[in-house]
Design a protein around this motif. Structure first.
Motif, PDB file in Angstrom:
ATOM      1  N   LEU A 113      -2.389   2.196  -9.711  1.00 41.11           N
ATOM      2  CA  LEU A 113      -1.215   3.071  -9.787  1.00 41.11           C
ATOM      3  C   LEU A 113      -1.618   4.534  -9.990  1.00 41.11           C
ATOM      4  N   GLY A 159       0.315   2.230  -5.648  1.00 43.62           N
ATOM      5  CA  GLY A 159       1.409   3.191  -5.552  1.00 43.62           C
ATOM      6  C   GLY A 159       1.693   3.802  -6.907  1.00 43.62           C
ATOM      7  N   SER A 160       2.912   4.245  -7.082  1.00 43.32           N
ATOM      8  CA  SER A 160       3.275   4.970  -8.307  1.00 43.32           C
ATOM      9  C   SER A 160       3.363   4.022  -9.511  1.00 43.32           C
ATOM     10  N   THR A 182       0.815  -1.219   0.000  1.00 43.45           N
ATOM     11  CA  THR A 182       0.000   0.000   0.000  1.00 43.45           C
ATOM     12  C   THR A 182       0.850   1.270   0.000  1.00 43.45           C
ATOM     13  N   LYS A 220       2.298  -5.233   3.261  1.00 39.74           N
ATOM     14  CA  LYS A 220       3.488  -4.387   3.340  1.00 39.74           C
ATOM     15  C   LYS A 220       3.040  -2.934   3.158  1.00 39.74           C
ATOM     16  N   GLU A 225       2.275  12.765 -13.324  1.00 41.53           N
ATOM     17  CA  GLU A 225       1.587  12.940 -12.054  1.00 41.53           C
ATOM     18  C   GLU A 225       2.596  13.503 -11.045  1.00 41.53           C
TER      19      GLU A 225
HETATM   20  P1  NAD Z   1       5.234   4.427  -3.994  1.00 38.56           P
HETATM   21  O1  NAD Z   1       5.136   3.818  -5.340  1.00 38.56           O
HETATM   22  O2  NAD Z   1       6.445   5.201  -3.648  1.00 38.56           O
HETATM   23  O3  NAD Z   1       5.093   3.292  -2.858  1.00 38.56           O
HETATM   24  C1  NAD Z   1       3.940   2.480  -2.761  1.00 38.56           C
HETATM   25  C2  NAD Z   1       4.283   1.186  -2.036  1.00 38.56           C
HETATM   26  O4  NAD Z   1       5.093   0.379  -2.906  1.00 38.56           O
HETATM   27  C3  NAD Z   1       5.118   1.381  -0.757  1.00 38.56           C
HETATM   28  O5  NAD Z   1       4.681   0.465   0.209  1.00 38.56           O
HETATM   29  C4  NAD Z   1       6.522   1.073  -1.234  1.00 38.56           C
HETATM   30  O6  NAD Z   1       7.399   0.683  -0.207  1.00 38.56           O
HETATM   31  C5  NAD Z   1       6.235  -0.074  -2.202  1.00 38.56           C
HETATM   32  N1  NAD Z   1       7.273  -0.360  -3.202  1.00 38.56           N
HETATM   33  C6  NAD Z   1       7.989   0.523  -3.931  1.00 38.56           C
HETATM   34  N2  NAD Z   1       8.813  -0.139  -4.771  1.00 38.56           N
HETATM   35  C7  NAD Z   1       8.606  -1.465  -4.582  1.00 38.56           C
HETATM   36  C8  NAD Z   1       9.153  -2.659  -5.148  1.00 38.56           C
HETATM   37  N3  NAD Z   1      10.105  -2.625  -6.085  1.00 38.56           N
HETATM   38  N4  NAD Z   1       8.695  -3.839  -4.697  1.00 38.56           N
HETATM   39  C9  NAD Z   1       7.744  -3.905  -3.762  1.00 38.56           C
HETATM   40  N5  NAD Z   1       7.183  -2.820  -3.180  1.00 38.56           N
HETATM   41  C10 NAD Z   1       7.618  -1.609  -3.590  1.00 38.56           C
HETATM   42  O7  NAD Z   1       3.907   5.347  -3.812  1.00 38.56           O
HETATM   43  P2  NAD Z   1       3.572   6.403  -2.657  1.00 38.56           P
HETATM   44  O8  NAD Z   1       4.419   7.611  -2.811  1.00 38.56           O
HETATM   45  O9  NAD Z   1       3.497   5.719  -1.332  1.00 38.56           O
HETATM   46  O10 NAD Z   1       2.053   6.767  -3.041  1.00 38.56           O
HETATM   47  C11 NAD Z   1       1.701   7.692  -4.012  1.00 38.56           C
HETATM   48  C12 NAD Z   1       1.397   7.014  -5.323  1.00 38.56           C
HETATM   49  O11 NAD Z   1       0.399   6.017  -5.160  1.00 38.56           O
HETATM   50  C13 NAD Z   1       0.824   7.976  -6.353  1.00 38.56           C
HETATM   51  O12 NAD Z   1       1.371   7.679  -7.608  1.00 38.56           O
HETATM   52  C14 NAD Z   1      -0.664   7.683  -6.307  1.00 38.56           C
HETATM   53  O13 NAD Z   1      -1.370   8.055  -7.470  1.00 38.56           O
HETATM   54  C15 NAD Z   1      -0.654   6.209  -6.101  1.00 38.56           C
HETATM   55  N6  NAD Z   1      -1.925   5.731  -5.553  1.00 38.56           N
HETATM   56  C16 NAD Z   1      -2.758   5.058  -6.386  1.00 38.56           C
HETATM   57  C17 NAD Z   1      -3.981   4.629  -5.913  1.00 38.56           C
HETATM   58  C18 NAD Z   1      -4.958   3.919  -6.821  1.00 38.56           C
HETATM   59  O14 NAD Z   1      -5.886   3.332  -6.301  1.00 38.56           O
HETATM   60  N7  NAD Z   1      -4.790   3.955  -8.133  1.00 38.56           N
HETATM   61  C19 NAD Z   1      -4.342   4.858  -4.576  1.00 38.56           C
HETATM   62  C20 NAD Z   1      -3.448   5.527  -3.749  1.00 38.56           C
HETATM   63  C21 NAD Z   1      -2.229   5.959  -4.254  1.00 38.56           C
END
Ligand code: NAD
Length: 509
Positions: A261, A238-239, A156, A182, A394
Motif C-alpha cells: 500500500l 494500491g492506496s 494492481t 484486476k 501520502e
Molecule cells: P487505488 O487504491 O485507487 O487502486 C488500486 C487498485 O485497487 C485498482 O485496481 C482499484 O480498482 C482497486 N480497488 C480499489 N478499491 C477496491 C476494492 N474495494 N476492492 C477491490 N479492488 C479495489 O490506487 P492507485 O491510485 O491506482 O495507485 C496509487 C496508490 O498505490 C498509492 O497509494 C501508491 O503508494 C500505491 N502503490 C503501492 C505500491 C507498493 O508496492 N507498496 C506500489 C504501487 C502503488
C-alpha cells in the motif's frame, strides 16, 4: 486499433473483455486516456459480474492440472513469457508510457522489471525448498514442504501498470498457482497487451487458463474477488484506503492477503553527507515519475548545518527540470495520471499553507502549448515544521516537504512518525550514523537505504513496507512463500509409536 497496440501484433482478445474500439456484449466501455495529450488511446469492454464468475470458475478449475506440472516445467513456461516480453519490450514500453504517463526510460525500465522477475522466477522454479528437521522421536523423520496454494487474485495500481502484475504473476506461476488479474481502470490497455502476450505462450503449452484478466469496476469485479472462497490469496497493490477494505473483507472469510500500500518516504541528510549525491537522489526520488511512485521521496529531513546549502542546491536543480511529453527525449517530469490527481496536488498545497508550510518553488498547474491535457504540474518544494499535519499523508504528486532537524535522533523520530512504513534513506559518510539508522532503534520501514534514495528497488530483495503500507513482501528473497502453503510432515519408519513430549497412552492390543 490504436497503432501502439497494433505494434504489439496481438491475437484476438481473450473472453471476458474486448479491447480496441470494438463494441459487443459484457459491461460498459471504458476509455483509456493518454494523460499527456488527453487523447483517447482506445476502449475496453469491461467484464460484468457474470463474466467475473465465468473467468474465476475457469481459472480455479485450471489449478487442478497446473499444480501437478513439475515446478521446473512451470518455470519453462515462465521463461517463454520472459522471452516474449524481451522481444516486445520497446512497443510495450511505449504503450506503458502513453497510458500512464511515465517517461519512456521508465516505461522501458518497467518492462525490464517484468523480464527480470521472469528470469528470477525461472531460477526459483528449481529452488522451492523446504527444511529438513530433527525429530525428537526415534526412527522418525520430519520435514517441511511447500505446495501450490490455489487461485490468486492480483489487484494492481495505475502507477506500475504491468511490473507489479509480473512480480506476483511470475512467482505465483512457478509456485503452481493460477491467477486472476484486476488492473487499474486507468491503465486497461497495457493490461490487455500483457495478458495477450502471456495467454499466447500459455496456450502454446496447453495451459491457457493459468493467467486471466478481468477489467471491470470495483463492484462487478474487485469486491467479488475479495469475497470469493475459491481465491485463497488476494495480493493487492494500491492506496491504504483500498488496503483497509481488502484486508478486512478477505480476513472475514479467513483468506490471506498480501498488501502493498501507500508510502510516505523520507530521506535524512546529515551534516556529514556527500551533498551532490544527496541532491541527485532527492531530485529523482521527489520529482521523478512526477511523484507517482509508492517509494517517492515525500519528506526530506535536513540537519541544520547543511539545510540552507542543500535547499539552495535543490532549488537550482528544480529550475532545470524539463516538464513535458514523456515520450520526448530530455523530458524529466511527465503528467499526473488525471485531473483528479491534479486537484489533489492543489488541495494539499493549499492545506499545507494554511497549516504553516512555506512554498519554496512550484505549486502551479501548467497550461499552454504541450500542457492542454491539464495534467501537468510543477514539482514543488515546501519548507515545513516537523509537526505539520499534511506530513502524515501520502499525496500522489510531486510535493516534497523540507524539514530542518537538530540531529540524527530527531531525524529518526521524524522518519518514523507517520502511519506508513515503506521506504527510507539516510545520506551520511559516518559509519556509526548509518548503522544506527539501520539498527532496531533506527528506521521502522520495510526498506532502509544508505547513500541511495528511497525509490528504485531491485527485484532481488523482498519489497514491501510496515504499518499502514500493509506488511506484504513481493518480488525477491523468500517472497515466494506467500504464494504457497506450508506442510509439515513427520514419518515414522520404526516399529514403535512414541508420542511427542513423552506422553504415554497405552491401549491393550
Ligand atoms: P487505488 O487504491 O485507487 O487502486 C488500486 C487498485 O485497487 C485498482 O485496481 C482499484 O480498482 C482497486 N480497488 C480499489 N478499491 C477496491 C476494492 N474495494 N476492492 C477491490 N479492488 C479495489 O490506487 P492507485 O491510485 O491506482 O495507485 C496509487 C496508490 O498505490 C498509492 O497509494 C501508491 O503508494 C500505491 N502503490 C503501492 C505500491 C507498493 O508496492 N507498496 C506500489 C504501487 C502503488
Amino acid at each position: 486499433m490504436h497503432p501502439l497496440l497494433a505494434a504489439l501484433d496481438l491475437p484476438d482478445p481473450a473472453p471476458g473483455f474486448r479491447c480496441g474500439d470494438a463494441a459487443g456484449g459484457g459491461g460498459e466501455l471504458l476509455d483509456s486516456i493518454n494523460p499527456a495529450s488527453g487523447a483517447r488511446l482506445g476502449r475496453v469492454r469491461q467484464a460484468t459480474r457474470a463474466d467475473c464468475e465465468t473467468v474465476v470458475a475457469r481459472t480455479a478449475a485450471a489449478f487442478a492440472a497446473w499444480r501437478l506440472v513439475p515446478a521446473p516445467q512451470r518455470g519453462e513456461v515462465v521463461r517463454q513469457i520472459g522471452l516474449e516480453l524481451r522481444r516486445l519490450k520497446e512497443p510495450l514500453a511505449r504503450l506503458v508510457t502513453a497510458e500512464c504517463g511515465k517517461l519512456l526510460t521508465e516505461g522501458r525500465g518497467e518492462v525490464q522489471e517484468m523480464i527480470d522477475i521472469a528470469d528470477f522466477a525461472v531460477g526459483l522454479s528449481r529452488q522451492l525448498h523446504g527444511l529438513s528437521l530433527h525429530s525428537e522421536r526415534p526412527n522418525h523423520r520430519m520435514y517441511e514442504q511447500w505446495h501450490p496454494l490455489g487461485t490468486v487474485a492480483i489487484i494492481t495500481a495505475f502507477n506500475f501498470p504491468v511490473a507489479v502484475w509480473a512480480w506476483n504473476a511470475m512467482l505465483a506461476a512457478v509456485c503452481g498457482d493460477t491467477m486472476v488479474w484486476k488492473p487499474s481502470p486507468k491503465t486497461p490497455l497495457t493490461a490487455v497487451a500483457v495478458q495477450q502476450i502471456a495467454s499466447r505462450v500459455l496456450a502454446q503449452h496447453g495451459h491457457p487458463d493459468v493467467m486471466s484478466l478481468l477489467i471491470g469496476t470495483v463492484a462487478d469485479v474487485g469486491e467479488p474477488l475479495l469475497d470469493d472462497r475459491r481465491i485463497p490469496l488476494v495480493s493487492a497493490t494500491g492506496s491504504c484506503a483500498m488496503g483497509r477494505v481488502v484486508g478486512e473483507r478477505v480476513a472475514r472469510r479467513f483468506g490471506r492477503t498480501l498488501l502493498e500500500l501507500g508510502g510516505n518516504n523520507a530521506i535524512v541528510v546529515l551534516d556529514d553527507a556527500d551533498l551532490p549525491l544527496a541532491l541527485r537522489a532527492i531530485a529523482f526520488g521527489a520529482a521523478g515519475t512526477a511523484g507517482q511512485r509508492c517509494t517517492t521521496t515525500r519528506r526530506v529531513y535536513l540537519q541544520r548545518g547543511i539545510a540552507a546549502k542543500l535547499t539552495a542546491m535543490l532549488l537550482k536543480a528544480y529550475r532545470s527540470l524539463k516538464i513535458g511529453d514523456p515520450l520526448a527525449e530530455g523530458t524529466l517530469v511527465g503528467p499526473l495520471i488525471d485531473r483528479a490527481a491534479v486537484a489533489g496536488y492543489e488541495a494539499a498545497i493549499a492545506q499545507a499553507q494554511r497549516e504553516g508550510a512555506k512554498l519554496l518553488c512550484g505549486g502551479k498547474v501548467l497550461s499552454g502549448a504541450g500542457f492542454e491535457s491539464g495534467c501537468f504540474v510543477a514539482p514543488t518544494l515546501m519548507s515545513a515544521p516537523a509537526t505539520l499535519p499534511q506530513l502524515q499523508h501520502e499525496v500522489f504528486a510531486p510535493i516534497t516537504w523540507l524539514v530542518e532537524v537538530a540531529d540524527l535522533d530527531e531525524a529518526i523520530r521524524c522518519n518514523n512518525d507517520v502511519p506508513q512504513g515503506l521506504s527510507s534513506a539516510i545520506f551520511t559518510l559516518n559509519l556509526r550514523h548509518a548503522e544506527r539508522f539501520l539498527s532496531a532503534a533506527g528506521s521502522d520501514c520495510g526498506i532502509a537505504n544508505v547513500n541511495i534514495g528511497t525509490s528504485g528497488a531491485e527485484i532481488g530483495g523482498a519489497f514491501g513496507g510496515e504499518k499502514e503500507t500493509g506488511g506484504g513482501r513481493e518480488a525477491g528473497s523468500d517472497a515466494w512463500k506467500a504464494y504457497m502453503r506450508r506442510q509439515t510432515c513427520t514419518i515414522n519408519w520404526g516399529t514403535a509409536l512414541p508420542l511427542a513430549q513423552g506422553v504415554q497412552f497405552d491401549v491393550g492390543e
